[in-house]
Write an enzyme that holds these catalytic residues in place. Sequence first.
Site, PDB file in Angstrom:
ATOM      1  N   ARG A 153      15.522 -24.073 -18.650  1.00 13.23           N
ATOM      2  CA  ARG A 153      14.453 -25.021 -18.317  1.00 13.23           C
ATOM      3  C   ARG A 153      14.704 -25.700 -16.969  1.00 13.23           C
ATOM      4  O   ARG A 153      14.466 -26.889 -16.785  1.00 13.23           O
ATOM      5  CB  ARG A 153      14.279 -26.068 -19.427  1.00 13.23           C
ATOM      6  CG  ARG A 153      13.995 -25.461 -20.790  1.00 13.23           C
ATOM      7  CD  ARG A 153      12.680 -24.673 -20.793  1.00 13.23           C
ATOM      8  NE  ARG A 153      12.459 -24.040 -22.095  1.00 13.23           N
ATOM      9  CZ  ARG A 153      12.759 -22.769 -22.390  1.00 13.23           C
ATOM     10  NH1 ARG A 153      13.305 -21.991 -21.442  1.00 13.23           N
ATOM     11  NH2 ARG A 153      12.521 -22.256 -23.572  1.00 13.23           N
ATOM     12  N   SER A 203       6.943 -28.622 -26.304  1.00  8.57           N
ATOM     13  CA  SER A 203       8.201 -28.967 -26.957  1.00  8.57           C
ATOM     14  C   SER A 203       8.810 -30.186 -26.265  1.00  8.57           C
ATOM     15  O   SER A 203       9.000 -30.191 -25.056  1.00  8.57           O
ATOM     16  CB  SER A 203       9.160 -27.777 -26.887  1.00  8.57           C
ATOM     17  OG  SER A 203      10.376 -28.068 -27.531  1.00  8.57           O
ATOM     18  N   GLU A 273      12.763 -32.686 -22.822  1.00 10.89           N
ATOM     19  CA  GLU A 273      12.300 -31.625 -21.940  1.00 10.89           C
ATOM     20  C   GLU A 273      11.098 -32.103 -21.140  1.00 10.89           C
ATOM     21  O   GLU A 273      10.829 -31.632 -20.047  1.00 10.89           O
ATOM     22  CB  GLU A 273      11.916 -30.400 -22.780  1.00 10.89           C
ATOM     23  CG  GLU A 273      11.562 -29.170 -21.988  1.00 10.89           C
ATOM     24  CD  GLU A 273      11.384 -27.958 -22.884  1.00 10.89           C
ATOM     25  OE1 GLU A 273      10.290 -27.349 -22.863  1.00 10.89           O
ATOM     26  OE2 GLU A 273      12.328 -27.615 -23.612  1.00 10.89           O
TER      27      GLU A 273
END
Length: 280
Positions: A153, A203, A273
């Site tokens: 990520r 998410s 995130e």
Amino acid sequence: MSAHTSFKIGGPADLFASVKSAEETAELIRLARSLGVAYMVMGNGSNMLVGDGGIRGLVIQIGKNIADVAVDGNMITAGAGAMMSKVAAVAARASLSGFEPLSGIPGTLGGAVYMNAGAYGGEMKNVVKTVTYIDDNGDLHTVGNAECGFGYRHSVFSDGGKYIVSAVLELQVGDERTIRAEMDEYSRRRSEKQPLSQPSAGSTFKRPEGYFAGKLIQDAGLMGYRIGGAAVSEKHAGFVVNTGGATAEDVLSLIEYIIDTVEKKFGVRLEPEVRLVGER
């Protein structure tokens, strides 16, 4: 900014511009710098939470006007504003395989490259050949996959100062029917397991090593827990959703509560995130 993010949350930006080309993006960056105006570049706003205080300075949105998708052999060139679903559709029509696990990721190609988005075992780093970006001087650069610094990520673009305008994806020739069947299966899984009908930023937490964030949150008894209009999804505990009228402060308070609760119960500290921008 609530009108420009998938969370449907966020105070106003001082200035907002939806650009029509890479050249216009570069021109705005140079103008903002020359005037001493703070600026940020965004895509579809699908992985960001804008603070209730809004954003000071200029927001430059690379969206539907920089979204052309073209095929050349087994290569797809796409503008940063192209939705991932559009790239997937073009890949399927061209019988190009490798994009299937990524096909249902919400948001734009630029945002997906920026955070090295991934799903079902696939990641952007597996399909990106080159990325073209604009720097803080308004100059255009093209770099190869190895120079993108892809990690979990993360990429060099998420470190700031490099604003993606397009990317070339390298895929493999496959069978269109098989490709479409796989995309449909991933779409079915996503629809069954994720709260797609409620505003969210996808998410909420990164996957902690050796664990699943959603499972930890569920086991902590937090499924459905809410603060104000923000709640832990009852469909997938890894998602914080806007149940209606949620503020950024609601979301941040809930995220902090989840982190503290999971750490106390399991000794694992979750890392968000979702990216917070602007003022609380």
